[in-house]
Design a protein around this motif. Structure first.
Motif, PDB file in Angstrom:
ATOM      1  N   MET A 153      44.151  29.543  36.727  1.00  0.00           N
ATOM      2  CA  MET A 153      43.396  30.642  36.725  1.00  0.00           C
ATOM      3  C   MET A 153      43.491  31.864  37.831  1.00  0.00           C
ATOM      4  O   MET A 153      43.511  32.953  37.178  1.00  0.00           O
ATOM      5  CB  MET A 153      41.676  30.324  36.913  1.00  0.00           C
ATOM      6  CG  MET A 153      41.002  29.201  36.188  1.00  0.00           C
ATOM      7  SD  MET A 153      40.959  29.963  34.435  1.00  0.00           S
ATOM      8  CE  MET A 153      40.062  31.290  34.648  1.00  0.00           C
ATOM      9  N   ALA A 154      44.668  31.687  38.810  1.00  0.00           N
ATOM     10  CA  ALA A 154      44.968  32.774  39.381  1.00  0.00           C
ATOM     11  C   ALA A 154      45.953  33.462  38.850  1.00  0.00           C
ATOM     12  O   ALA A 154      46.218  34.606  38.906  1.00  0.00           O
ATOM     13  CB  ALA A 154      45.640  32.028  40.769  1.00  0.00           C
ATOM     14  N   GLU A 155      46.612  32.857  37.665  1.00  0.00           N
ATOM     15  CA  GLU A 155      47.601  33.406  36.542  1.00  0.00           C
ATOM     16  C   GLU A 155      46.673  34.156  35.568  1.00  0.00           C
ATOM     17  O   GLU A 155      47.314  35.193  34.997  1.00  0.00           O
ATOM     18  CB  GLU A 155      48.603  32.672  36.388  1.00  0.00           C
ATOM     19  CG  GLU A 155      49.556  32.041  37.474  1.00  0.00           C
ATOM     20  CD  GLU A 155      50.420  33.445  37.737  1.00  0.00           C
ATOM     21  OE1 GLU A 155      50.961  34.136  36.979  1.00  0.00           O
ATOM     22  OE2 GLU A 155      50.676  33.492  38.861  1.00  0.00           O
ATOM     23  N   ASN A 156      45.920  33.337  34.928  1.00  0.00           N
ATOM     24  CA  ASN A 156      45.214  33.500  33.437  1.00  0.00           C
ATOM     25  C   ASN A 156      44.040  34.036  33.339  1.00  0.00           C
ATOM     26  O   ASN A 156      43.470  34.366  32.095  1.00  0.00           O
ATOM     27  CB  ASN A 156      45.621  32.390  32.566  1.00  0.00           C
ATOM     28  CG  ASN A 156      47.165  32.062  32.497  1.00  0.00           C
ATOM     29  OD1 ASN A 156      47.987  32.949  32.343  1.00  0.00           O
ATOM     30  ND2 ASN A 156      47.421  30.936  32.663  1.00  0.00           N
ATOM     31  N   ALA A 157      43.259  34.198  34.420  1.00  0.00           N
ATOM     32  CA  ALA A 157      41.857  34.558  34.467  1.00  0.00           C
ATOM     33  C   ALA A 157      41.723  36.069  33.660  1.00  0.00           C
ATOM     34  O   ALA A 157      42.526  36.618  33.963  1.00  0.00           O
ATOM     35  CB  ALA A 157      41.222  34.542  35.720  1.00  0.00           C
ATOM     36  N   LYS A 158      40.707  36.299  32.772  1.00  0.00           N
ATOM     37  CA  LYS A 158      40.681  37.540  32.222  1.00  0.00           C
ATOM     38  C   LYS A 158      40.087  38.529  33.366  1.00  0.00           C
ATOM     39  O   LYS A 158      40.396  39.768  33.219  1.00  0.00           O
ATOM     40  CB  LYS A 158      39.746  37.468  31.106  1.00  0.00           C
ATOM     41  CG  LYS A 158      39.571  38.526  30.175  1.00  0.00           C
ATOM     42  CD  LYS A 158      38.953  38.577  29.066  1.00  0.00           C
ATOM     43  CE  LYS A 158      38.869  39.795  28.223  1.00  0.00           C
ATOM     44  NZ  LYS A 158      38.468  39.353  26.746  1.00  0.00           N
ATOM     45  N   VAL A 159      39.079  37.967  34.104  1.00  0.00           N
ATOM     46  CA  VAL A 159      38.203  38.905  35.069  1.00  0.00           C
ATOM     47  C   VAL A 159      39.141  38.912  36.323  1.00  0.00           C
ATOM     48  O   VAL A 159      39.258  37.906  36.933  1.00  0.00           O
ATOM     49  CB  VAL A 159      36.908  38.282  35.156  1.00  0.00           C
ATOM     50  CG1 VAL A 159      36.047  39.147  36.225  1.00  0.00           C
ATOM     51  CG2 VAL A 159      36.165  38.401  33.992  1.00  0.00           C
ATOM     52  N   MET A 160      39.478  40.220  36.945  1.00  0.00           N
ATOM     53  CA  MET A 160      40.046  40.298  38.129  1.00  0.00           C
ATOM     54  C   MET A 160      39.723  39.407  39.242  1.00  0.00           C
ATOM     55  O   MET A 160      40.068  39.070  40.184  1.00  0.00           O
ATOM     56  CB  MET A 160      40.224  41.782  38.458  1.00  0.00           C
ATOM     57  CG  MET A 160      41.376  41.994  39.651  1.00  0.00           C
ATOM     58  SD  MET A 160      42.673  41.028  39.521  1.00  0.00           S
ATOM     59  CE  MET A 160      43.760  42.036  38.139  1.00  0.00           C
ATOM     60  N   GLU A 161      38.085  39.532  39.474  1.00  0.00           N
ATOM     61  CA  GLU A 161      37.409  38.757  40.269  1.00  0.00           C
ATOM     62  C   GLU A 161      37.837  37.528  40.358  1.00  0.00           C
ATOM     63  O   GLU A 161      37.777  36.790  41.451  1.00  0.00           O
ATOM     64  CB  GLU A 161      35.804  39.126  40.517  1.00  0.00           C
ATOM     65  CG  GLU A 161      35.567  40.577  40.899  1.00  0.00           C
ATOM     66  CD  GLU A 161      35.673  41.577  39.726  1.00  0.00           C
ATOM     67  OE1 GLU A 161      36.087  41.011  38.519  1.00  0.00           O
ATOM     68  OE2 GLU A 161      35.441  42.833  40.103  1.00  0.00           O
ATOM     69  N   VAL A 162      37.723  36.802  39.421  1.00  0.00           N
ATOM     70  CA  VAL A 162      37.937  35.235  39.168  1.00  0.00           C
ATOM     71  C   VAL A 162      39.339  34.932  39.441  1.00  0.00           C
ATOM     72  O   VAL A 162      39.652  34.089  40.040  1.00  0.00           O
ATOM     73  CB  VAL A 162      37.568  35.108  37.649  1.00  0.00           C
ATOM     74  CG1 VAL A 162      38.017  33.612  37.439  1.00  0.00           C
ATOM     75  CG2 VAL A 162      36.174  35.235  37.354  1.00  0.00           C
ATOM     76  N   LYS A 163      40.283  35.748  39.002  1.00  0.00           N
ATOM     77  CA  LYS A 163      41.668  35.826  39.277  1.00  0.00           C
ATOM     78  C   LYS A 163      41.878  35.847  40.743  1.00  0.00           C
ATOM     79  O   LYS A 163      42.667  34.881  41.377  1.00  0.00           O
ATOM     80  CB  LYS A 163      42.458  36.786  38.694  1.00  0.00           C
ATOM     81  CG  LYS A 163      44.184  36.633  38.640  1.00  0.00           C
ATOM     82  CD  LYS A 163      44.686  37.789  37.867  1.00  0.00           C
ATOM     83  CE  LYS A 163      44.607  37.413  36.528  1.00  0.00           C
ATOM     84  NZ  LYS A 163      45.740  38.060  35.730  1.00  0.00           N
ATOM     85  N   GLN A 164      41.247  36.735  41.661  1.00  0.00           N
ATOM     86  CA  GLN A 164      41.346  36.822  43.098  1.00  0.00           C
ATOM     87  C   GLN A 164      40.830  35.579  43.775  1.00  0.00           C
ATOM     88  O   GLN A 164      41.291  35.221  44.753  1.00  0.00           O
ATOM     89  CB  GLN A 164      40.734  38.203  43.646  1.00  0.00           C
ATOM     90  CG  GLN A 164      41.592  39.401  43.084  1.00  0.00           C
ATOM     91  CD  GLN A 164      40.817  40.613  43.293  1.00  0.00           C
ATOM     92  OE1 GLN A 164      39.511  40.600  43.408  1.00  0.00           O
ATOM     93  NE2 GLN A 164      41.583  41.712  43.554  1.00  0.00           N
ATOM     94  N   PHE A 165      39.666  35.292  43.181  1.00  0.00           N
ATOM     95  CA  PHE A 165      39.182  34.178  43.851  1.00  0.00           C
ATOM     96  C   PHE A 165      39.816  32.766  43.710  1.00  0.00           C
ATOM     97  O   PHE A 165      40.144  32.251  44.707  1.00  0.00           O
ATOM     98  CB  PHE A 165      37.463  33.737  43.133  1.00  0.00           C
ATOM     99  CG  PHE A 165      37.005  32.463  43.207  1.00  0.00           C
ATOM    100  CD1 PHE A 165      36.460  32.167  44.838  1.00  0.00           C
ATOM    101  CD2 PHE A 165      37.023  31.418  42.569  1.00  0.00           C
ATOM    102  CE1 PHE A 165      35.922  30.666  44.887  1.00  0.00           C
ATOM    103  CE2 PHE A 165      36.561  30.060  42.815  1.00  0.00           C
ATOM    104  CZ  PHE A 165      36.153  29.749  44.104  1.00  0.00           C
TER     105      PHE A 165
END
Length: 190
Positions: A153-165
């Motif tokens: 998810m750090a690489e492939n999340a669509k939402v930036m906040e999810v990626k950052q989390f």
């Protein structure tokens, strides 16, 4: 503006009502509700992010519950020490996760998903040294799974906040995995 307020109120109602949604897995229910509300708002392709937020919520609830249980039932002081650290870390992680979910308007489960409930039931059914070994083993296995999912998810999340989390939590998850592996190695000969 009214549509946004209505969507926010619907999100809050879904967030609070997830656990009472009838039969089925709480993770799947929460993810499906998130996807439904995103699609209603015109956002497509949110299933993976929604599923991750729901899975992460259940997984972190599991880690907090297992650590509390280990503080109560574990016989080894090093197991209690690990449980204390796991509990503190996952409580902080859960706060970050809740903030990310609210910010991104994701629906989260209010109870463990069925697979996480099975893990809890398995570990809680043990006593004595069997409990300690089961707790350590399942904690290691769960952290291996969590680490892979968070890295993805750090690489492939669509939402930036999810990626950052997800990215922000990787060091803690790696530390917890190493702690569980080291303790499992030390106690594995028992």
């Amino acid at each position: 503006m009214i549509k946004r307020v209505t969507l926010y109120l619907a999100s809050a109602a879904l967030l609070l009502g997830t656990a009472s949604c009838g039969p089925g897995d709480s993770i799947e229910q929460a993810a499906a509700q998130s996807v439904e509300q995103f699609e209603a708002a015109g956002m497509q392709g949110m299933k993976n992010d929604a599923l991750f937020i729901a899975e992460a919520t259940s997984a972190n609830m599991l880690q907090v519950q297992l650590s509390d249980l280990a503080l109560e039932k574990a016989v080894g002081p090093e197991v209690k020490e690990m449980a204390q650290e796991m509990g503190q870390g996952h409580r902080r992680l859960m706060e970050d996760l809740q903030n990310t979910a609210v910010q991104g308007e994701f629906v989260v489960p209010n109870e463990l998903g069925s697979s996480d409930q099975k893990v809890y039931d398995e570990v809680s059914g043990q006593t004595g040294i069997g409990f300690d070994l089961s707790y350590i083993k399942r904690t290691r296995e769960e952290h291996q799974t969590l680490l892979k999912r968070y890295e993805d998810m750090a690489e492939n999340a669509k939402v930036m906040e999810v990626k950052q989390f997800a990215s922000k939590q990787l060091p803690l998850l790696r530390q917890h995995l190493q702690m569980a592996e080291a303790l499992e190695d030390r106690l594995g000969d028992i």
